[in-house]
Design a protein around this motif. Sequence first.
Motif, PDB file in Angstrom:
ATOM      1  N   ASN A  25       0.808  -1.219   0.000  1.00  0.00           N
ATOM      2  CA  ASN A  25       0.000   0.000   0.000  1.00  0.00           C
ATOM      3  C   ASN A  25       0.843   1.270   0.000  1.00  0.00           C
ATOM      4  O   ASN A  25       0.290   2.379  -0.015  1.00  0.00           O
ATOM      5  CB  ASN A  25      -0.947   0.006   1.204  1.00  0.00           C
ATOM      6  CG  ASN A  25      -2.040  -1.035   1.077  1.00  0.00           C
ATOM      7  OD1 ASN A  25      -2.505  -1.323  -0.031  1.00  0.00           O
ATOM      8  ND2 ASN A  25      -2.454  -1.613   2.203  1.00  0.00           N
ATOM      9  N   GLN A  26       2.170   1.114   0.031  1.00  0.00           N
ATOM     10  CA  GLN A  26       3.042   2.287   0.066  1.00  0.00           C
ATOM     11  C   GLN A  26       3.630   2.626  -1.299  1.00  0.00           C
ATOM     12  O   GLN A  26       4.322   3.631  -1.454  1.00  0.00           O
ATOM     13  CB  GLN A  26       4.163   2.070   1.080  1.00  0.00           C
ATOM     14  CG  GLN A  26       3.660   1.865   2.508  1.00  0.00           C
ATOM     15  CD  GLN A  26       4.782   1.792   3.515  1.00  0.00           C
ATOM     16  OE1 GLN A  26       5.798   2.463   3.386  1.00  0.00           O
ATOM     17  NE2 GLN A  26       4.611   0.963   4.536  1.00  0.00           N
ATOM     18  N   PHE A  27       3.375   1.769  -2.289  1.00  0.00           N
ATOM     19  CA  PHE A  27       3.851   1.999  -3.647  1.00  0.00           C
ATOM     20  C   PHE A  27       2.701   1.803  -4.609  1.00  0.00           C
ATOM     21  O   PHE A  27       1.788   1.022  -4.348  1.00  0.00           O
ATOM     22  CB  PHE A  27       5.000   1.042  -3.982  1.00  0.00           C
ATOM     23  CG  PHE A  27       6.247   1.277  -3.186  1.00  0.00           C
ATOM     24  CD1 PHE A  27       7.254   2.100  -3.663  1.00  0.00           C
ATOM     25  CD2 PHE A  27       6.409   0.676  -1.942  1.00  0.00           C
ATOM     26  CE1 PHE A  27       8.398   2.322  -2.929  1.00  0.00           C
ATOM     27  CE2 PHE A  27       7.565   0.901  -1.187  1.00  0.00           C
ATOM     28  CZ  PHE A  27       8.564   1.733  -1.690  1.00  0.00           C
ATOM     29  N   SER A  28       2.760   2.494  -5.738  1.00  0.00           N
ATOM     30  CA  SER A  28       1.698   2.334  -6.729  1.00  0.00           C
ATOM     31  C   SER A  28       1.983   1.191  -7.691  1.00  0.00           C
ATOM     32  O   SER A  28       1.064   0.651  -8.312  1.00  0.00           O
ATOM     33  CB  SER A  28       1.490   3.634  -7.509  1.00  0.00           C
ATOM     34  OG  SER A  28       2.706   4.118  -8.032  1.00  0.00           O
ATOM     35  N   SER A  29       3.262   0.817  -7.812  1.00  0.00           N
ATOM     36  CA  SER A  29       3.642  -0.293  -8.692  1.00  0.00           C
ATOM     37  C   SER A  29       4.694  -1.155  -8.001  1.00  0.00           C
ATOM     38  O   SER A  29       5.579  -0.639  -7.307  1.00  0.00           O
ATOM     39  CB  SER A  29       4.213   0.220 -10.017  1.00  0.00           C
ATOM     40  OG  SER A  29       3.226   0.897 -10.768  1.00  0.00           O
ATOM     41  N   ILE A  30       4.603  -2.465  -8.216  1.00  0.00           N
ATOM     42  CA  ILE A  30       5.571  -3.400  -7.649  1.00  0.00           C
ATOM     43  C   ILE A  30       6.082  -4.310  -8.758  1.00  0.00           C
ATOM     44  O   ILE A  30       5.294  -4.891  -9.517  1.00  0.00           O
ATOM     45  CB  ILE A  30       4.967  -4.236  -6.514  1.00  0.00           C
ATOM     46  CG1 ILE A  30       4.594  -3.334  -5.327  1.00  0.00           C
ATOM     47  CG2 ILE A  30       5.940  -5.323  -6.060  1.00  0.00           C
ATOM     48  CD1 ILE A  30       4.003  -4.070  -4.147  1.00  0.00           C
ATOM     49  N   LEU A  54      -3.338  -1.393  -7.407  1.00  0.00           N
ATOM     50  CA  LEU A  54      -1.900  -1.657  -7.449  1.00  0.00           C
ATOM     51  C   LEU A  54      -1.503  -2.241  -8.806  1.00  0.00           C
ATOM     52  O   LEU A  54      -2.190  -3.112  -9.345  1.00  0.00           O
ATOM     53  CB  LEU A  54      -1.529  -2.644  -6.337  1.00  0.00           C
ATOM     54  CG  LEU A  54      -0.047  -2.998  -6.173  1.00  0.00           C
ATOM     55  CD1 LEU A  54       0.745  -1.781  -5.727  1.00  0.00           C
ATOM     56  CD2 LEU A  54       0.109  -4.128  -5.159  1.00  0.00           C
ATOM     57  N   ASN A  55      -0.414  -1.753  -9.354  1.00  0.00           N
ATOM     58  CA  ASN A  55       0.141  -2.321 -10.582  1.00  0.00           C
ATOM     59  C   ASN A  55       1.225  -3.320 -10.202  1.00  0.00           C
ATOM     60  O   ASN A  55       2.193  -2.950  -9.540  1.00  0.00           O
ATOM     61  CB  ASN A  55       0.733  -1.223 -11.471  1.00  0.00           C
ATOM     62  CG  ASN A  55      -0.315  -0.259 -11.975  1.00  0.00           C
ATOM     63  OD1 ASN A  55      -1.363  -0.672 -12.453  1.00  0.00           O
ATOM     64  ND2 ASN A  55      -0.049   1.032 -11.845  1.00  0.00           N
ATOM     65  N   VAL A  56       1.074  -4.561 -10.601  1.00  0.00           N
ATOM     66  CA  VAL A  56       2.042  -5.613 -10.274  1.00  0.00           C
ATOM     67  C   VAL A  56       2.577  -6.213 -11.564  1.00  0.00           C
ATOM     68  O   VAL A  56       1.803  -6.694 -12.393  1.00  0.00           O
ATOM     69  CB  VAL A  56       1.411  -6.717  -9.402  1.00  0.00           C
ATOM     70  CG1 VAL A  56       2.469  -7.766  -9.044  1.00  0.00           C
ATOM     71  CG2 VAL A  56       0.796  -6.121  -8.139  1.00  0.00           C
ATOM     72  N   THR A  57       3.889  -6.169 -11.721  1.00  0.00           N
ATOM     73  CA  THR A  57       4.537  -6.725 -12.912  1.00  0.00           C
ATOM     74  C   THR A  57       5.480  -7.845 -12.502  1.00  0.00           C
ATOM     75  O   THR A  57       6.303  -7.673 -11.601  1.00  0.00           O
ATOM     76  CB  THR A  57       5.344  -5.645 -13.664  1.00  0.00           C
ATOM     77  OG1 THR A  57       4.470  -4.567 -14.024  1.00  0.00           O
ATOM     78  CG2 THR A  57       5.977  -6.220 -14.923  1.00  0.00           C
ATOM     79  N   ILE A  58       5.362  -8.988 -13.147  1.00  0.00           N
ATOM     80  CA  ILE A  58       6.226 -10.133 -12.869  1.00  0.00           C
ATOM     81  C   ILE A  58       7.370 -10.143 -13.876  1.00  0.00           C
ATOM     82  O   ILE A  58       7.142 -10.110 -15.087  1.00  0.00           O
ATOM     83  CB  ILE A  58       5.436 -11.449 -12.957  1.00  0.00           C
ATOM     84  CG1 ILE A  58       4.326 -11.473 -11.893  1.00  0.00           C
ATOM     85  CG2 ILE A  58       6.369 -12.652 -12.784  1.00  0.00           C
ATOM     86  CD1 ILE A  58       3.374 -12.647 -12.036  1.00  0.00           C
ATOM     87  N   ILE A  59       8.587 -10.187 -13.378  1.00  0.00           N
ATOM     88  CA  ILE A  59       9.782 -10.222 -14.213  1.00  0.00           C
ATOM     89  C   ILE A  59      10.556 -11.500 -13.902  1.00  0.00           C
ATOM     90  O   ILE A  59      11.003 -11.702 -12.769  1.00  0.00           O
ATOM     91  CB  ILE A  59      10.710  -9.014 -13.957  1.00  0.00           C
ATOM     92  CG1 ILE A  59       9.935  -7.693 -14.044  1.00  0.00           C
ATOM     93  CG2 ILE A  59      11.894  -9.040 -14.912  1.00  0.00           C
ATOM     94  CD1 ILE A  59       9.480  -7.326 -15.421  1.00  0.00           C
TER      95      ILE A  59
END
Length: 280
Positions: A25-30, A54-59
């Motif tokens: 909840n402290q970042f807009s994207s992870i 929340l925007n979550v990107t898997i790398i």
Amino acid sequence: MSESILAITGPTSGIGRETVKALANQFSSILLLCRNLVKATALKQELLKKNVQLNVTIIECDLSNLSSVRKAAKTIQTQFDHIDCLINNAGMVATSRKDSTDGYELMMATNYLGPFLLTHELLPLVMNSDRKQIIVVSSGAYKFVPMKRPFFSPKHFDPITGYGRSKLGTLYLAQELHEMYSAKGLKTTAVHPGMVSTNIGKDNVSKKVGDIIFGLLDPLFVTAEEGAQAVISAVEHPEVYGGVYSHEGKVIAVKKHGSDFVMRREFIDATLEELDLQAL
């Protein structure tokens, strides 16, 4: 910059998982940098259930494989122009000698060389952010033994020595980052989260041996949730933890070989040469 971005390695279990859940909840994207895409997908779904915005990107990123690290960094560089906080969390323990794809001792490759290369590649993005923060999850195991050549492929393998030196390397990395970039606003913290009960090392021994060893040690461990607190505190309070070594949330001085500038310089220079880099 309106979008705040957290990038973390090893987010699907243990300390990394608890850290991501606490900071979601402290970042807009992870950005979840990991090997296990199935676990990462499950974690992404869990995070989105709690915060649909929340925007979550898997790398995909295997830190023991330098090509994988470079590919992951390239993917991030093409999709994002900044990273507010990079957490080098992933690590592993091996009880027998194993070499990485690139021919390095596996713990040194996974715990140090891969994170070093990833940090180098992503550092311009971190420096392009408002926050400018890097957290290096190290370990009190650095105290086990001083650094010694050959750094990356020792002639004789010992799990305690190997793990200790790989974690000493991460401590040197954090010190180098602070020395070189703190004047430009970078806030770097080396964190020892304590003896944390996680899956680290359990996949590298037989179930019988693992059950015996970890059964004996588990009473001495704190939980992953408790261990993650030291990392979370470092992220949330850069004015307290920037440029220091955090031992379970307490700022303490490192042991003599942990602050050996001459050896650090030799080790970092050898790393740059090994990875064919001009500078960190």
